[in-house]
Design a protein around this motif. Structure first.
Motif, PDB file in Angstrom:
ATOM      1  N   GLU A 270       3.194  19.613   2.859  1.00 44.61           N
ATOM      2  CA  GLU A 270       4.036  19.075   1.805  1.00 44.61           C
ATOM      3  C   GLU A 270       5.104  18.278   2.330  1.00 44.61           C
ATOM      4  OE1 GLU A 270       5.862  21.208  -2.253  1.00 44.61           O
ATOM      5  OE2 GLU A 270       5.796  22.504  -0.352  1.00 44.61           O
ATOM      6  N   GLY A 271       5.706  19.037   3.523  1.00 47.96           N
ATOM      7  CA  GLY A 271       6.878  18.529   4.252  1.00 47.96           C
ATOM      8  C   GLY A 271       6.490  17.090   4.850  1.00 47.96           C
ATOM      9  N   GLN A 272       5.152  16.824   5.445  1.00 50.91           N
ATOM     10  CA  GLN A 272       4.738  15.607   5.834  1.00 50.91           C
ATOM     11  C   GLN A 272       4.680  14.746   5.018  1.00 50.91           C
ATOM     12  OE1 GLN A 272       1.141  17.266   8.017  1.00 50.91           O
ATOM     13  NE2 GLN A 272       1.266  15.652   9.395  1.00 50.91           N
ATOM     14  N   ILE A 273       4.164  14.965   3.799  1.00 47.33           N
ATOM     15  CA  ILE A 273       3.922  13.997   2.596  1.00 47.33           C
ATOM     16  C   ILE A 273       5.352  13.583   2.010  1.00 47.33           C
ATOM     17  CG2 ILE A 273       3.313  13.590   0.333  1.00 47.33           C
ATOM     18  CD1 ILE A 273       1.126  13.805   2.056  1.00 47.33           C
ATOM     19  N   SER A 274       6.322  14.234   1.960  1.00 45.57           N
ATOM     20  CA  SER A 274       7.815  14.061   1.792  1.00 45.57           C
ATOM     21  C   SER A 274       8.175  12.799   2.671  1.00 45.57           C
ATOM     22  CB  SER A 274       8.559  15.167   1.733  1.00 45.57           C
ATOM     23  OG  SER A 274       8.229  15.954   0.686  1.00 45.57           O
ATOM     24  N   GLY A 275       7.903  13.228   3.992  1.00 44.57           N
ATOM     25  CA  GLY A 275       8.410  12.488   5.125  1.00 44.57           C
ATOM     26  C   GLY A 275       7.681  10.997   5.256  1.00 44.57           C
ATOM     27  N   ILE A 276       6.299  11.173   5.044  1.00 46.61           N
ATOM     28  CA  ILE A 276       5.613   9.677   4.715  1.00 46.61           C
ATOM     29  C   ILE A 276       6.529   8.976   3.483  1.00 46.61           C
ATOM     30  CG2 ILE A 276       3.382   8.905   3.937  1.00 46.61           C
ATOM     31  CD1 ILE A 276       2.106  11.459   5.805  1.00 46.61           C
ATOM     32  N   ILE A 277       6.673   9.540   2.553  1.00 49.73           N
ATOM     33  CA  ILE A 277       7.184   9.076   1.259  1.00 49.73           C
ATOM     34  C   ILE A 277       8.583   8.196   1.769  1.00 49.73           C
ATOM     35  CG2 ILE A 277       8.399   9.185  -0.870  1.00 49.73           C
ATOM     36  CD1 ILE A 277       6.216  11.324  -1.646  1.00 49.73           C
ATOM     37  N   ARG A 278       9.223   8.827   2.518  1.00 51.18           N
ATOM     38  CA  ARG A 278      10.560   8.490   3.027  1.00 51.18           C
ATOM     39  C   ARG A 278      10.410   7.282   3.787  1.00 51.18           C
ATOM     40  NH1 ARG A 278      11.972  13.818   3.230  1.00 51.18           N
ATOM     41  NH2 ARG A 278      11.326  14.049   5.149  1.00 51.18           N
ATOM     42  N   MET A 279       9.198   7.492   4.758  1.00 48.89           N
ATOM     43  CA  MET A 279       8.901   6.430   5.676  1.00 48.89           C
ATOM     44  C   MET A 279       8.572   5.005   5.141  1.00 48.89           C
ATOM     45  SD  MET A 279       6.549   8.553   8.570  1.00 48.89           S
ATOM     46  CE  MET A 279       6.254   7.130   9.456  1.00 48.89           C
ATOM     47  N   ILE A 280       7.858   5.155   3.978  1.00 52.40           N
ATOM     48  CA  ILE A 280       7.560   4.183   3.203  1.00 52.40           C
ATOM     49  C   ILE A 280       8.819   3.399   2.561  1.00 52.40           C
ATOM     50  CG2 ILE A 280       6.208   3.143   1.179  1.00 52.40           C
ATOM     51  CD1 ILE A 280       3.976   5.371   1.950  1.00 52.40           C
ATOM     52  N   GLU A 281       9.569   4.199   1.867  1.00 53.61           N
ATOM     53  CA  GLU A 281      10.721   3.655   1.422  1.00 53.61           C
ATOM     54  C   GLU A 281      11.790   3.259   2.192  1.00 53.61           C
ATOM     55  OE1 GLU A 281      10.977   6.930  -2.459  1.00 53.61           O
ATOM     56  OE2 GLU A 281      12.129   7.324  -0.566  1.00 53.61           O
ATOM     57  N   ASP A 282      11.862   3.680   3.716  1.00 55.82           N
ATOM     58  CA  ASP A 282      12.580   2.852   4.582  1.00 55.82           C
ATOM     59  C   ASP A 282      12.012   1.824   5.306  1.00 55.82           C
ATOM     60  OD1 ASP A 282      14.468   5.074   4.135  1.00 55.82           O
ATOM     61  OD2 ASP A 282      13.947   6.489   5.881  1.00 55.82           O
ATOM     62  N   GLY A 283      10.662   1.367   4.938  1.00 54.64           N
ATOM     63  CA  GLY A 283      10.185   0.329   5.632  1.00 54.64           C
ATOM     64  C   GLY A 283       9.814   0.496   7.041  1.00 54.64           C
ATOM     65  N   ARG A 284       9.321   1.426   7.242  1.00 56.16           N
ATOM     66  CA  ARG A 284       8.750   1.851   8.438  1.00 56.16           C
ATOM     67  C   ARG A 284       7.410   1.157   8.895  1.00 56.16           C
ATOM     68  NH1 ARG A 284      10.247   6.802  10.696  1.00 56.16           N
ATOM     69  NH2 ARG A 284       8.930   6.399  12.543  1.00 56.16           N
ATOM     70  N   GLU A 285       7.051   1.059  10.076  1.00 61.60           N
ATOM     71  CA  GLU A 285       5.973   0.320  10.433  1.00 61.60           C
ATOM     72  C   GLU A 285       4.663   0.944   9.949  1.00 61.60           C
ATOM     73  OE1 GLU A 285       5.356  -2.554  12.756  1.00 61.60           O
ATOM     74  OE2 GLU A 285       7.479  -2.643  12.606  1.00 61.60           O
ATOM     75  N   CYS A 286       3.905   0.139   9.522  1.00 61.57           N
ATOM     76  CA  CYS A 286       2.415   0.473   8.810  1.00 61.57           C
ATOM     77  C   CYS A 286       1.679   1.705   9.669  1.00 61.57           C
ATOM     78  CB  CYS A 286       1.505  -0.637   8.455  1.00 61.57           C
ATOM     79  SG  CYS A 286       2.126  -1.635   7.238  1.00 61.57           S
ATOM     80  N   LYS A 287       1.702   1.197  11.068  1.00 65.82           N
ATOM     81  CA  LYS A 287       1.115   2.003  12.175  1.00 65.82           C
ATOM     82  C   LYS A 287       1.619   3.523  12.168  1.00 65.82           C
ATOM     83  CE  LYS A 287       2.345   1.691  16.410  1.00 65.82           C
ATOM     84  NZ  LYS A 287       2.975   1.427  17.747  1.00 65.82           N
ATOM     85  N   ASP A 288       2.848   3.738  12.024  1.00 67.13           N
ATOM     86  CA  ASP A 288       3.574   4.852  12.015  1.00 67.13           C
ATOM     87  C   ASP A 288       3.153   5.654  10.829  1.00 67.13           C
ATOM     88  OD1 ASP A 288       4.753   4.389  14.586  1.00 67.13           O
ATOM     89  OD2 ASP A 288       6.498   3.633  13.478  1.00 67.13           O
ATOM     90  N   VAL A 289       3.199   4.819   9.577  1.00 66.31           N
ATOM     91  CA  VAL A 289       2.931   5.563   8.485  1.00 66.31           C
ATOM     92  C   VAL A 289       1.404   6.054   8.336  1.00 66.31           C
ATOM     93  CG1 VAL A 289       2.697   5.018   5.784  1.00 66.31           C
ATOM     94  CG2 VAL A 289       4.484   4.269   6.885  1.00 66.31           C
ATOM     95  N   VAL A 290       0.692   5.255   8.786  1.00 68.09           N
ATOM     96  CA  VAL A 290      -0.761   5.607   8.890  1.00 68.09           C
ATOM     97  C   VAL A 290      -1.251   6.712   9.808  1.00 68.09           C
ATOM     98  CG1 VAL A 290      -3.233   4.850   9.381  1.00 68.09           C
ATOM     99  CG2 VAL A 290      -1.695   3.252   7.948  1.00 68.09           C
ATOM    100  N   THR A 291      -0.520   6.777  10.724  1.00 63.88           N
ATOM    101  CA  THR A 291      -0.725   7.975  11.846  1.00 63.88           C
ATOM    102  C   THR A 291      -0.237   9.163  11.072  1.00 63.88           C
ATOM    103  OG1 THR A 291      -0.132   6.385  13.552  1.00 63.88           O
ATOM    104  CG2 THR A 291       0.088   8.715  13.859  1.00 63.88           C
ATOM    105  N   GLN A 292       0.814   9.110  10.567  1.00 62.75           N
ATOM    106  CA  GLN A 292       1.255  10.408   9.760  1.00 62.75           C
ATOM    107  C   GLN A 292       0.207  10.588   8.435  1.00 62.75           C
ATOM    108  OE1 GLN A 292       3.751  12.659  10.522  1.00 62.75           O
ATOM    109  NE2 GLN A 292       3.510  11.220  12.493  1.00 62.75           N
TER     110      GLN A 292
END
Length: 88
Positions: free
Chosen positions: A19-41
């Motif tokens: 649940e915490g990981q998913i919240s972090g992933i959402i923040r990553m997407i909203e912050d415009g993080r690299e696709c590679k990092d998002v997909v890894t998570q």
């Protein structure tokens, strides 16, 4: 097949981490993080969910393989197979 909540406390802990990981992933997407990092998570979260599912099935198998008061093992092999394959 009914499994006691106490037998799945490890699964609940794992799901809370996911649940915490998913919240972090959402923040990553909203912050415009690299696709590679998002997909890894996302992959890590997916593996954690799979492990939680397999743990539930394993607990259910142990529960089903235990003899009831009459000394009978109540295993619905088709149901267990369906549950197992649903995670594939």
């Amino acid at each position: 097949m009914q499994v006691q909540v106490s037998e799945l406390s490890e699964v609940v802990s794992r799901l809370r981490r996911v649940e915490g990981q998913i919240s972090g992933i959402i923040r990553m997407i909203e912050d415009g993080r690299e696709c590679k990092d998002v997909v890894t998570q996302l992959a890590a979260a997916a593996r954690a969910l799979d492990k939680a599912g397999f743990k539930i099935i394993a607990t259910g198998l142990r529960h089903c393989m235990t003899e009831n008061d009459e000394g009978v093992r109540a295993v619905d092999v088709a149901e267990m197979e369906r549950l197992f394959l649903s995670l594939a």
